[in-house]
Design an enzyme around this catalytic site. Sequence first.
Site, PDB file in Angstrom:
ATOM      1  CG  HIS A 255      -1.810  -1.111   1.417  1.00  0.00           C
ATOM      2  ND1 HIS A 255      -1.592  -2.103   2.325  1.00  0.00           N
ATOM      3  CD2 HIS A 255      -2.978  -1.416   0.797  1.00  0.00           C
ATOM      4  CE1 HIS A 255      -2.584  -2.985   2.272  1.00  0.00           C
ATOM      5  NE2 HIS A 255      -3.433  -2.593   1.352  1.00  0.00           N
TER       6      HIS A 255
ATOM      7  CD  GLN B 236     -13.867  -5.841  -2.277  1.00  0.00           C
ATOM      8  OE1 GLN B 236     -14.212  -4.683  -2.512  1.00  0.00           O
ATOM      9  NE2 GLN B 236     -12.608  -6.235  -2.351  1.00  0.00           N
TER      10      GLN B 236
ATOM     11  CD  GLN C 128      -8.888  -4.332  -6.803  1.00  0.00           C
ATOM     12  OE1 GLN C 128      -9.689  -4.928  -6.122  1.00  0.00           O
ATOM     13  NE2 GLN C 128      -7.821  -3.751  -6.283  1.00  0.00           N
TER      14      GLN C 128
END
Length: 258
Positions: free
Chosen positions: A35, A59, A151
């Site tokens: 991240h 999700q 994604q």
Amino acid sequence: MKVHESVAQWMAASKDSDPRGRGLVPTMGALHEGHGSLIRRCVQENTQSVVTIYVNPTQFENPEDLSSYPDSLQDDIRYLESLGVSDLVLPQYKELYPFDFTIFVDESLDSRVLCGKNRTGHFKGVLSVVMKLINLTQARRVYFGKKDYQQYRLVSKMVEAFFMPTTVVGLETIRDGDGLALSSRNRRLSDEELATARQLNVLLGNEELSTGEVALQLEKLGFRVEYCEQRWSRRFVAAHLGTVRLIDNVEVTSAAED
Ligand code: AMP
């Protein structure tokens, strides 16, 4: 760093500021250096850097995966402050989903393979929440990791298809010293499982092996392989170790598809 504990707080605080220099990094928290790479880039390229932490229930297909998702908000806040983030937004379900999950965005091609093959509603949840987060922050740049390549690909297609006024920036996978892709889920691995997990990227990157052979070798090591497939000039794997589901992907030289 300003911590906005609801969408309403964020809206009130941001209503008079110019969104043109605003970047967004959507996360589910339990932050690590993977991240961190997206966040550093966002802080560098934008005058206002917004991070969201939201474990998006729509999700998750497996309720246990959702309830066991790691939570480390206080550590995350310290980490984000150390990186110079300007705004952290912590949305609440009722604000993000005023009509529950009766209105959504979906994709019917690339979302039905790999991580979407057995988890048929997964990317519907992902795309819907990402659209909400982009719209409510009005961010002009949004950052995604190629660790979750499918994604990243689907979000890029959504932004293009709906003429959303933002740029999707995709960044390379951050790995530990042994090449294991950093993931919030690695925290749930035992020492023994961690040693096994470190074989995943080694086998995946061995182009001398077919994807079938990679899957077989992984099974022998104790993984339960969900898929191991080549497409989009990359090789993808999802495999379970105990209760932990790991994914990874690497670029390959051959254009062959499974
Ligand atoms: P998550 O919190 O797992 O939803 O991830 C938030 C963002 O961080 C997504 O765009 C991920 O692809 C990205 N990310 C997670 N792990 C890594 C990693 N090891 N390297 C690069 N990006 C990552």
